[in-house]
Write a protein that holds these residues in place. Sequence first.
Motif, mmCIF file in Angstrom:
data_model
loop_
_atom_site.group_PDB
_atom_site.id
_atom_site.type_symbol
_atom_site.label_atom_id
_atom_site.label_comp_id
_atom_site.label_asym_id
_atom_site.label_seq_id
_atom_site.Cartn_x
_atom_site.Cartn_y
_atom_site.Cartn_z
ATOM 1 N N SER A 284 27.975 39.891 44.165
ATOM 2 C CA SER A 284 29.066 39.997 45.625
ATOM 3 C C SER A 284 29.994 39.537 45.320
ATOM 4 O O SER A 284 29.952 38.021 45.069
ATOM 5 C CB SER A 284 27.829 40.374 46.636
ATOM 6 O OG SER A 284 28.095 39.082 47.193
ATOM 7 N N SER A 285 31.415 40.047 46.023
ATOM 8 C CA SER A 285 32.396 39.618 45.997
ATOM 9 C C SER A 285 33.392 40.058 46.946
ATOM 10 O O SER A 285 33.097 40.796 47.538
ATOM 11 C CB SER A 285 33.342 38.914 44.878
ATOM 12 O OG SER A 285 34.162 38.299 44.256
ATOM 13 N N ASP A 286 34.299 38.776 47.419
ATOM 14 C CA ASP A 286 35.270 38.769 47.876
ATOM 15 C C ASP A 286 36.548 38.822 47.300
ATOM 16 O O ASP A 286 38.335 39.219 48.272
ATOM 17 C CB ASP A 286 35.546 38.131 49.621
ATOM 18 C CG ASP A 286 35.984 37.121 49.621
ATOM 19 O OD1 ASP A 286 36.168 36.003 49.779
ATOM 20 O OD2 ASP A 286 35.768 36.533 47.682
ATOM 21 N N GLY A 287 36.243 39.251 46.366
ATOM 22 C CA GLY A 287 37.668 39.174 45.703
ATOM 23 C C GLY A 287 37.549 38.237 44.732
ATOM 24 O O GLY A 287 38.735 37.970 43.162
ATOM 25 N N ASP A 288 36.964 36.806 45.615
ATOM 26 C CA ASP A 288 37.377 35.557 44.940
ATOM 27 C C ASP A 288 35.697 34.833 44.504
ATOM 28 O O ASP A 288 35.455 34.069 44.082
ATOM 29 C CB ASP A 288 38.015 35.005 45.529
ATOM 30 C CG ASP A 288 38.370 32.837 45.506
ATOM 31 O OD1 ASP A 288 38.155 31.709 46.895
ATOM 32 O OD2 ASP A 288 38.522 32.607 44.271
ATOM 33 N N ILE A 313 30.822 42.544 38.349
ATOM 34 C CA ILE A 313 31.945 41.956 39.788
ATOM 35 C C ILE A 313 32.468 40.605 38.686
ATOM 36 O O ILE A 313 33.745 40.645 39.296
ATOM 37 C CB ILE A 313 30.704 41.565 40.356
ATOM 38 C CG1 ILE A 313 30.446 42.890 40.732
ATOM 39 C CG2 ILE A 313 31.762 40.519 41.804
ATOM 40 C CD1 ILE A 313 31.205 43.692 42.117
ATOM 41 N N GLY A 314 31.981 39.886 37.765
ATOM 42 C CA GLY A 314 32.417 38.654 36.616
ATOM 43 C C GLY A 314 34.053 39.548 36.108
ATOM 44 O O GLY A 314 34.747 38.995 36.434
ATOM 45 N N ARG A 315 33.963 40.593 35.933
ATOM 46 C CA ARG A 315 35.165 41.198 35.562
ATOM 47 C C ARG A 315 36.088 41.347 36.702
ATOM 48 O O ARG A 315 37.042 41.158 36.034
ATOM 49 C CB ARG A 315 34.748 42.908 34.346
ATOM 50 C CG ARG A 315 34.222 42.906 33.035
ATOM 51 C CD ARG A 315 33.886 43.501 32.638
ATOM 52 N NE ARG A 315 34.930 45.417 32.907
ATOM 53 C CZ ARG A 315 34.718 46.281 32.536
ATOM 54 N NH1 ARG A 315 33.750 46.655 31.610
ATOM 55 N NH2 ARG A 315 36.171 47.290 32.552
ATOM 56 N N LEU A 316 35.530 41.667 37.396
ATOM 57 C CA LEU A 316 36.805 42.039 38.399
ATOM 58 C C LEU A 316 37.462 40.548 39.486
ATOM 59 O O LEU A 316 38.566 40.827 39.184
ATOM 60 C CB LEU A 316 36.529 42.877 40.084
ATOM 61 C CG LEU A 316 36.589 42.405 41.264
ATOM 62 C CD1 LEU A 316 37.422 43.504 41.498
ATOM 63 C CD2 LEU A 316 35.674 41.961 42.288
ATOM 64 N N GLU A 317 36.380 39.793 39.266
ATOM 65 C CA GLU A 317 36.674 38.193 39.390
ATOM 66 C C GLU A 317 37.664 38.178 38.637
ATOM 67 O O GLU A 317 38.922 37.043 39.533
ATOM 68 C CB GLU A 317 35.865 37.729 40.185
ATOM 69 C CG GLU A 317 35.275 37.485 41.555
ATOM 70 C CD GLU A 317 34.129 36.901 42.105
ATOM 71 O OE1 GLU A 317 33.444 35.938 40.359
ATOM 72 O OE2 GLU A 317 33.273 36.628 42.943
ATOM 73 N N SER A 318 38.071 38.470 37.507
ATOM 74 C CA SER A 318 38.671 37.858 36.933
ATOM 75 C C SER A 318 40.272 38.424 36.269
ATOM 76 O O SER A 318 40.806 38.040 36.345
ATOM 77 C CB SER A 318 38.498 37.658 35.036
ATOM 78 O OG SER A 318 36.637 37.560 35.027
ATOM 79 N N THR A 319 39.618 39.923 37.082
ATOM 80 C CA THR A 319 41.521 40.251 36.927
ATOM 81 C C THR A 319 42.212 40.211 38.024
ATOM 82 O O THR A 319 42.911 40.106 38.102
ATOM 83 C CB THR A 319 40.620 41.888 36.772
ATOM 84 O OG1 THR A 319 39.622 42.306 35.601
ATOM 85 C CG2 THR A 319 41.930 43.086 37.156
ATOM 86 N N LEU A 320 41.637 39.776 39.102
ATOM 87 C CA LEU A 320 41.934 39.155 40.302
ATOM 88 C C LEU A 320 42.254 37.384 40.256
ATOM 89 O O LEU A 320 43.287 37.379 41.584
ATOM 90 C CB LEU A 320 40.732 39.778 41.952
ATOM 91 C CG LEU A 320 40.710 41.698 41.895
ATOM 92 C CD1 LEU A 320 40.533 41.249 43.297
ATOM 93 C CD2 LEU A 320 40.998 41.687 41.631
#
Length: 321
Positions: A284-288, A313-320
């Motif tokens: 889970s992530s809040d983006g960070d 989710i790892g890819r999301l955090e790397s993108t953000l």
Amino acid sequence: MTDPNPDVRAGTDSSESRRESGGDELEAAVDAVVSTVARTAVDVRQGLVGRRGKTASENPSGESQAEADVYADELLCDRLGSLAAVGQYASEERAKCIDCGPTPGSDSASDADDGLERTVSVAVDPLDGSSNLASNNAMGTIFGIYDATLPAAGRDLIASGYVLYGPITTMVVADDSGVTEYELTGGERTVIRDDVTLPEDPVVYGFGGRVPDWPADFREYARAIEDELKLRYGGAMIADVNQVLTYGGVFAYPALESRSAGKLRLQFEGIPIGYILERAGGRSSDGDRSLLDVRPESLHDRTPVHVGNADLIGRLESTLE
Ligand code: P6P
């Protein structure tokens, strides 16, 4: 008031060690809460009929309340609040917590003389996705059980779960031992899947909000996901998350240009659902960072929510970043 849970005893400092020291007692408290939610879900589902209209009132997040929101909240508050093991009840529909007994998470033998040694807090979204009542689509009930007073962080969760009012009524519960899915019939719980884990290969995604309102970095992430997965979005978090838990993938209600904290509530949606997906082997992530590491400053804080397969989710955090 049900009989005080005779075995719930004082905890120690951290929530982890409190859970270790209070294992059986906390397990009994969790079982009392989960059983009560299961029995109440039958009445919630039956009570949806004739309660599809809107009331004149708003919830603390400024959203109009359906008659069914109020009905579900009153049922859950009454039944959970009358459990000896529940010291605090909080709901997405109520501005403040309700103190139902001795202070949750503390050695309450000194606080009260009812023989009960320790209680838990329960934070509930009584009817998540109630806007789906108008279109007769799925919705759910979300609950988190904390060994601490509310507002509380995800690391203080002992268990969390949700009821899904779909073609059949099911319940998913996560605790230290893993994730279990039940079928609810007449308030009885029948295990249909134990040790639920996210499928290795993701299949579905569902993203809330309007595309023009997504920040550019989330739009970039969404464009990549859209080329890889199938869209499953029905407007009720629980139904969409259950698709992800069943088929593998990712659900998000991201930060928006119009509101950087997004739409979903940290205490009532982000933390309990983040806990379930992490117990199922996802992230889970809040983006960070993990939603379980985001401490609510107040009960109705909102947060961006992203849950699902770990690499997505790892890819999301790397993108953000
Ligand atoms: P939108 C329901 O109102 C809810 O809180 C969640 O259950 C759901 O994921 C989201 O809001 C839907 O929001 O903007 O798509 O209507």
